[in-house]
Motif scaffolding. Structure first.
Motif, PDB file in Angstrom:
ATOM      1  N   ALA A   1      44.267   9.155  22.285  1.00 57.71           N
ATOM      2  CA  ALA A   1      43.078   9.177  22.795  1.00 57.71           C
ATOM      3  C   ALA A   1      42.658  10.508  23.249  1.00 57.71           C
ATOM      4  O   ALA A   1      43.065  11.174  24.174  1.00 57.71           O
ATOM      5  N   PRO A   2      41.297  10.966  23.066  1.00 55.48           N
ATOM      6  CA  PRO A   2      40.715  12.247  23.478  1.00 55.48           C
ATOM      7  C   PRO A   2      40.576  12.428  25.109  1.00 55.48           C
ATOM      8  O   PRO A   2      40.949  13.414  25.556  1.00 55.48           O
ATOM      9  N   LEU A   3      40.502  11.129  25.747  1.00 51.70           N
ATOM     10  CA  LEU A   3      40.419  11.415  27.084  1.00 51.70           C
ATOM     11  C   LEU A   3      41.789  11.963  27.775  1.00 51.70           C
ATOM     12  O   LEU A   3      41.791  12.719  28.570  1.00 51.70           O
ATOM     13  N   PHE A   4      42.921  11.326  27.150  1.00 50.98           N
ATOM     14  CA  PHE A   4      44.095  11.921  27.763  1.00 50.98           C
ATOM     15  C   PHE A   4      44.560  13.151  27.247  1.00 50.98           C
ATOM     16  O   PHE A   4      45.326  13.991  27.780  1.00 50.98           O
ATOM     17  N   LEU A   5      44.295  13.543  25.774  1.00 50.35           N
ATOM     18  CA  LEU A   5      44.514  14.748  25.150  1.00 50.35           C
ATOM     19  C   LEU A   5      43.911  15.635  25.771  1.00 50.35           C
ATOM     20  O   LEU A   5      44.627  16.832  25.841  1.00 50.35           O
ATOM     21  N   SER A   6      42.783  15.782  26.669  1.00 50.31           N
ATOM     22  CA  SER A   6      41.851  16.698  27.142  1.00 50.31           C
ATOM     23  C   SER A   6      42.403  17.083  28.539  1.00 50.31           C
ATOM     24  O   SER A   6      41.984  17.912  29.209  1.00 50.31           O
TER      25      SER A   6
ATOM     26  N   LEU B   1      42.342   8.642  35.400  1.00 48.16           N
ATOM     27  CA  LEU B   1      41.968   8.378  34.064  1.00 48.16           C
ATOM     28  C   LEU B   1      42.448   7.202  33.463  1.00 48.16           C
ATOM     29  O   LEU B   1      43.762   7.110  34.014  1.00 48.16           O
ATOM     30  N   ALA B   2      41.902   6.311  32.706  1.00 47.19           N
ATOM     31  CA  ALA B   2      42.774   5.132  32.165  1.00 47.19           C
ATOM     32  C   ALA B   2      42.121   4.680  31.004  1.00 47.19           C
ATOM     33  O   ALA B   2      41.252   5.278  30.285  1.00 47.19           O
ATOM     34  N   LEU B   3      43.194   4.323  30.167  1.00 47.96           N
ATOM     35  CA  LEU B   3      43.025   3.831  28.713  1.00 47.96           C
ATOM     36  C   LEU B   3      43.489   2.506  28.707  1.00 47.96           C
ATOM     37  O   LEU B   3      44.626   2.014  29.153  1.00 47.96           O
TER      38      LEU B   3
ATOM     39  N   GLU C   1      33.387   6.172  33.562  1.00 50.11           N
ATOM     40  CA  GLU C   1      33.226   7.322  32.693  1.00 50.11           C
ATOM     41  C   GLU C   1      34.948   7.872  32.476  1.00 50.11           C
ATOM     42  O   GLU C   1      35.037   8.743  31.405  1.00 50.11           O
ATOM     43  N   HIS C   2      35.736   7.340  33.379  1.00 47.62           N
ATOM     44  CA  HIS C   2      37.074   7.732  33.312  1.00 47.62           C
ATOM     45  C   HIS C   2      37.941   6.725  32.598  1.00 47.62           C
ATOM     46  O   HIS C   2      39.092   6.856  32.643  1.00 47.62           O
ATOM     47  N   ILE C   3      37.283   5.759  31.834  1.00 44.82           N
ATOM     48  CA  ILE C   3      38.074   4.804  31.234  1.00 44.82           C
ATOM     49  C   ILE C   3      37.783   4.696  29.609  1.00 44.82           C
ATOM     50  O   ILE C   3      36.734   4.886  29.147  1.00 44.82           O
ATOM     51  N   GLY C   4      38.914   4.989  29.101  1.00 47.29           N
ATOM     52  CA  GLY C   4      38.845   4.850  27.427  1.00 47.29           C
ATOM     53  C   GLY C   4      38.881   3.413  27.006  1.00 47.29           C
ATOM     54  O   GLY C   4      39.949   2.889  27.244  1.00 47.29           O
ATOM     55  N   ASP C   5      37.711   3.117  26.453  1.00 46.42           N
ATOM     56  CA  ASP C   5      37.570   1.613  26.242  1.00 46.42           C
ATOM     57  C   ASP C   5      38.449   1.494  25.119  1.00 46.42           C
ATOM     58  O   ASP C   5      38.594   2.302  24.047  1.00 46.42           O
ATOM     59  N   ASN C   6      38.777  -0.013  24.608  1.00 46.51           N
ATOM     60  CA  ASN C   6      39.400  -0.505  23.397  1.00 46.51           C
ATOM     61  C   ASN C   6      38.429  -0.953  22.451  1.00 46.51           C
ATOM     62  O   ASN C   6      37.629  -1.775  22.858  1.00 46.51           O
TER      63      ASN C   6
END
Length: 280
Positions: free
Chosen positions: A20-25, A177-179, A237-242
């Motif tokens: 996920a880009p959210l965590f990669l960044s 941050l959450a995925l 905006e800090h949640i990477g949706d599924n």
């Protein structure tokens, strides 16, 4: 259109995975979620089964894990995994727990969520329709990985993990941050009257969290877990949706419901690693 910060399929290299880009960044973790592709297991477990409790031969599970984690240069003996009893128990782990869960019978018993502030511990969880919840507070830093089936979701395992990070580890909720991992979607996840009644009693008995149908209905795990995290203080905006359904995609994922209980498991992992950053 908003950028998709959730899990995306990465096909370069072997075996394929989701990241996920959210965590990669964010720069402080390595993470991933496996597919069913690229392993050595056979039959209903073909091919990248990552869990021992499926009836697979342990040597095959170990080889599958080796193939998957070799992508990031991790040894399978760095894994730390919980027993996953479909509850809401949480355990903070440290160096003394290194390797627990890496061999049959060695998992941390009686819990479904793990937390650590220690770099190098590869927190690992397994699923085949249930949802995994990944949490990172980059500035502490601290991470958590939770397993949420319907019981864990009803028991609010995600908010419990957020609360622990805030109260015991010094995390700021607005920085977490959450995925949300691939999981069975609301169209596929039919539940009976008893489960429906429990969710209705907890305030999750109507769309978009639950769709009544007959004596039961359809449960939307992702929608509930996402809303629970927001109510626990995580910014939307800090949640990477599924956007992935494990049941709808037999080409990519195992599904306990689709296969009648005899199937393999995907693995999700999360590890603090301040020295490396990767991109898709």
């Amino acid at each position: 259109m908003a950028e998709n910060l959730g899990f995306q399929l990465v096909e370069g290299g072997a075996p394929p995975c989701l990241q996920a880009p959210l965590f990669l960044s964010c720069g402080v973790v390595e993470h991933g979620f496996s597919t069913r592709l690229g392993g050595c297991s056979t039959g209903p477990l073909a091919s990248l089964n990552m869990a021992f409790h499926t009836g697979d031969q342990p040597r095959r599970v170990l080889e599958n894990r080796r193939r998957f984690f070799n992508r990031w240069g991790y040894s399978i003996h760095q894994l730390v995994a919980a027993q996953q009893v479909h509850g809401t128990g949480l355990v903070q782990v440290g160096r003394d727990d290194l390797g627990r869960g890496s061999t049959p019978g060695s998992s941390i018993s009686g819990c479904d969520a793990l937390v650590t502030t220690e770099p190098g511990l590869v927190l690992t969880a397994f699923a085949a329709d249930c949802q995994l919840i990944f949490l990172v507070e980059p500035q502490v830093p601290v991470i958590a990985l939770a397993h949420a089936g319907w019981r864990g979701t009803l028991g609010e395992i995600g908010p419990r993990a957020v609360e622990y990070l805030a109260k015991e580890c010094g995390a700021r909720r607005e920085r977490i941050l959450a995925l949300l991992s691939p999981a069975i979607c609301g169209r596929c996840y039919r539940v009976g009257e008893e489960v429906a009644r429990q969710f209705a009693g907890a305030g999750w008995g109507e769309p978009p969290y639950f769709t009544p149908a007959g004596e039961g209905g359809c449960l939307h795990l992702t929608a509930i877990n996402r809303e629970q995290l927001i109510r626990a203080g995580i910014r939307a905006e800090h949640i990477g949706d599924n956007s992935w359904c494990t049941s709808c995609r037999p080409d990519l994922f195992y599904s306990y419901r689709r296969e009648g209980g005899h199937t393999g498991r995907m693995a999700g992992f999360l590890v603090l690693n301040n020295s490396r950053r990767r991109s898709l």
